[in-house]
Design an enzyme around this catalytic site. Structure first.
Site, PDB file in Angstrom:
ATOM      1  N   LYS A  92       0.669  -1.227  -0.452  1.00 47.03           N
ATOM      2  CA  LYS A  92      -0.471   0.063   0.034  1.00 47.03           C
ATOM      3  C   LYS A  92       0.871   1.192  -0.264  1.00 47.03           C
ATOM      4  O   LYS A  92       0.285   2.556  -0.549  1.00 47.03           O
ATOM      5  CB  LYS A  92      -0.895   0.069   1.233  1.00 47.03           C
ATOM      6  CG  LYS A  92      -0.155  -0.299   2.233  1.00 47.03           C
ATOM      7  CD  LYS A  92      -1.307  -0.422   3.491  1.00 47.03           C
ATOM      8  CE  LYS A  92      -1.248   0.121   5.367  1.00 47.03           C
ATOM      9  NZ  LYS A  92      -0.656   1.369   5.672  1.00 47.03           N
ATOM     10  N   ASP A  93       2.032   1.356   0.709  1.00 44.94           N
ATOM     11  CA  ASP A  93       3.318   2.486   0.168  1.00 44.94           C
ATOM     12  C   ASP A  93       3.661   2.675  -0.564  1.00 44.94           C
ATOM     13  O   ASP A  93       4.349   3.285  -1.195  1.00 44.94           O
ATOM     14  CB  ASP A  93       4.442   2.549   1.255  1.00 44.94           C
ATOM     15  CG  ASP A  93       3.578   1.971   3.149  1.00 44.94           C
ATOM     16  OD1 ASP A  93       2.519   2.759   2.790  1.00 44.94           O
ATOM     17  OD2 ASP A  93       4.414   1.378   3.850  1.00 44.94           O
ATOM     18  N   ARG A 140      -8.071   8.286   3.878  1.00 41.69           N
ATOM     19  CA  ARG A 140      -9.405   7.430   3.356  1.00 41.69           C
ATOM     20  C   ARG A 140     -10.278   6.402   4.226  1.00 41.69           C
ATOM     21  O   ARG A 140     -11.218   6.416   4.018  1.00 41.69           O
ATOM     22  CB  ARG A 140      -8.142   5.910   2.311  1.00 41.69           C
ATOM     23  CG  ARG A 140      -9.023   4.677   2.236  1.00 41.69           C
ATOM     24  CD  ARG A 140      -8.209   3.730   1.954  1.00 41.69           C
ATOM     25  NE  ARG A 140      -7.393   3.220   2.865  1.00 41.69           N
ATOM     26  CZ  ARG A 140      -7.526   2.798   4.056  1.00 41.69           C
ATOM     27  NH1 ARG A 140      -9.235   1.791   3.919  1.00 41.69           N
ATOM     28  NH2 ARG A 140      -7.150   1.758   4.843  1.00 41.69           N
ATOM     29  N   ARG A 141      -8.906   6.126   5.660  1.00 42.98           N
ATOM     30  CA  ARG A 141     -10.066   5.677   6.838  1.00 42.98           C
ATOM     31  C   ARG A 141     -10.782   6.996   7.825  1.00 42.98           C
ATOM     32  O   ARG A 141     -11.637   6.510   7.759  1.00 42.98           O
ATOM     33  CB  ARG A 141      -8.827   5.350   7.613  1.00 42.98           C
ATOM     34  CG  ARG A 141      -8.264   3.895   7.487  1.00 42.98           C
ATOM     35  CD  ARG A 141      -6.897   3.590   8.405  1.00 42.98           C
ATOM     36  NE  ARG A 141      -6.349   2.256   7.824  1.00 42.98           N
ATOM     37  CZ  ARG A 141      -5.257   2.703   8.024  1.00 42.98           C
ATOM     38  NH1 ARG A 141      -5.122   3.226   8.561  1.00 42.98           N
ATOM     39  NH2 ARG A 141      -4.720   0.981   7.892  1.00 42.98           N
ATOM     40  N   ARG A 158      -0.266  10.045  13.752  1.00 43.80           N
ATOM     41  CA  ARG A 158       1.045   9.191  13.390  1.00 43.80           C
ATOM     42  C   ARG A 158       2.273   8.418  14.643  1.00 43.80           C
ATOM     43  O   ARG A 158       1.828   8.462  15.467  1.00 43.80           O
ATOM     44  CB  ARG A 158       2.009  10.183  12.768  1.00 43.80           C
ATOM     45  CG  ARG A 158       1.945  11.479  11.906  1.00 43.80           C
ATOM     46  CD  ARG A 158       1.168  10.766  10.468  1.00 43.80           C
ATOM     47  NE  ARG A 158       2.933   9.813  10.017  1.00 43.80           N
ATOM     48  CZ  ARG A 158       3.657  10.679   8.688  1.00 43.80           C
ATOM     49  NH1 ARG A 158       3.586  12.230   9.061  1.00 43.80           N
ATOM     50  NH2 ARG A 158       5.118   9.735   9.173  1.00 43.80           N
ATOM     51  N   ARG A 164       0.953   4.734  18.473  1.00 41.06           N
ATOM     52  CA  ARG A 164      -0.392   4.642  17.966  1.00 41.06           C
ATOM     53  C   ARG A 164      -1.151   3.841  18.737  1.00 41.06           C
ATOM     54  O   ARG A 164      -2.612   4.670  19.272  1.00 41.06           O
ATOM     55  CB  ARG A 164      -0.904   3.945  16.857  1.00 41.06           C
ATOM     56  CG  ARG A 164      -0.023   5.348  15.747  1.00 41.06           C
ATOM     57  CD  ARG A 164      -0.399   5.076  14.043  1.00 41.06           C
ATOM     58  NE  ARG A 164      -0.346   4.890  13.555  1.00 41.06           N
ATOM     59  CZ  ARG A 164      -0.223   3.784  12.349  1.00 41.06           C
ATOM     60  NH1 ARG A 164      -1.335   4.174  11.363  1.00 41.06           N
ATOM     61  NH2 ARG A 164       1.192   2.997  11.550  1.00 41.06           N
ATOM     62  N   CYS A 251      -1.049   7.276  -1.466  1.00 39.92           N
ATOM     63  CA  CYS A 251      -1.683   6.323  -0.736  1.00 39.92           C
ATOM     64  C   CYS A 251      -1.842   7.893   0.810  1.00 39.92           C
ATOM     65  O   CYS A 251      -2.720   6.983   1.954  1.00 39.92           O
ATOM     66  CB  CYS A 251      -0.379   5.589   0.110  1.00 39.92           C
ATOM     67  SG  CYS A 251       1.480   6.494   0.568  1.00 39.92           S
TER      68      CYS A 251
END
Length: 323
Positions: A92-93, A140-141, A158, A164, A251
């Protein structure tokens, strides 16, 4: 393509230096060692940690840092310079376009592609109280959560996975959203409070999959990686990445896509079909466009879903965000 099994070689594997990156790189190397031994190759492996721009800038949201390949560019440069022989990336990166001379040598079998919630209390998204504070590093989330639950206060968060999760306590979050794949690879599945199904949160392009990048002219590495490639995962990811490429996205913007493979009658990819779900949304979550289409050509299907979304205004949304 057959690898040369007569020459001893130490293969230098580049990776980011986060705990997750090192863990998944170690898992890749373990599997490559198994394959090497099985086929009589005399290869040793060494990890090279590389700091990327995305790892250096932690006090700004990814969407504001700008550019594509924030977590891969420095690693790709090391590949081009011959300092490393292959690189392990979270798929995804990876931007759609790779530098000239580099290629995706293998896409190993995908793990769980879903997003998930780590919650302070409760067991589902519905359990979050009105106005709950939710942390995520992904537009996106954020877009999809705000679209479903406009009452939520979604803030940028981040850092690596464990930092996190710690912010649930230290910074007053009610929940954080993470990729289930990362928790899976770290062996932290027990920390997951709830999975977000695809109809709630369409995953990022390639989420749950890895990309093993190498130089196109390195026949030995290409031969080894060809034995590591998972055809079904690669088939699905091709459609997702075609979608990404058609939208010229990265992304850091609200784009998601997930392809599901239905194998052919003989249980193989011969005659297989893909169902691809693609989304594009506005940063505030007020607009969320979704298309679902089925086809057998991954590249054509990705472009078809992207075209359908562009016809509904996706290109204008992305232009406003800076995609």
């Amino acid at each position: 393509m057959a690898a040369n099994n007569k020459e001893k070689r130490t293969i230098i594997v580049g990776t980011r230096q986060s705990a997750l990156a090192l863990t998944q790189t170690g898992q890749v190397i373990d599997e490559l060692k198994r394959i090497s031994e099985q086929h009589g190759f005399d290869y040793a492996f060494e990890i090279r940690k590389i700091v990327t721009k995305g790892d250096q800038i932690l006090d700004v949201t990814l969407s504001k840092v700008g550019g594509k390949g924030l977590f891969v560019k420095e690693i790709e440069q090391a590949l081009l310079d011959g300092e490393i022989d292959m690189a392990v990336h979270s798929m995804k990166d990876m931007p759609y376009e790779l530098p000239e001379g580099l290629m995706n040598g293998a896409v190993p079998k995908r793990v769980d592609p879903r997003d998930c919630l780590i919650m302070k209390q409760g067991g589902s998204l519905a359990d979050l109280p009105h106005g709950a504070k939710v942390g995520t590093s992904s537009l996106r989330r954020s877009c999809q959560l705000k679209n479903l639950r406009p009452d939520l206060v979604v803030e940028s968060i981040r850092g690596n996975i464990d930092s996190r999760i710690r912010k649930l306590e230290t910074e007053g979050y009610d929940a954080v959203v993470l990729a289930a794949a990362g928790l899976n690879r770290m062996g932290w599945e027990n920390r997951i409070s709830a999975f977000l199904p695809e109809d709630v949160s369409v995953p990022a392009v390639g989420q749950g999959a890895l990309g093993i990048e190498c130089r196109e002219n390195d026949e030995q590495i290409r031969g080894l990686l060809d034995l590591f490639n998972d055809g079904e995962t690669a088939y699905a990811v091709r459609a997702e990445r075609s979608f990404l490429g058609a939208l010229n996205g990265g992304c850091q913007i609200p784009i998601g896509a997930h392809a599901v493979v239905r194998k052919g009658a003989d249980g193989t990819l011969e005659g297989a079909e893909l169902t691809l779900t693609g989304i594009v949304g506005s940063a505030d979550g007020e607009v969320l466009l979704k298309e679902i289409k089925t086809g057998s050509d991954p590249e054509a299907l990705g472009k078809e879903v992207a075209a359908a979304l562009i016809a509904r205004g996706a290109d204008r949304i992305l232009a406003e965000i800076g995609g």
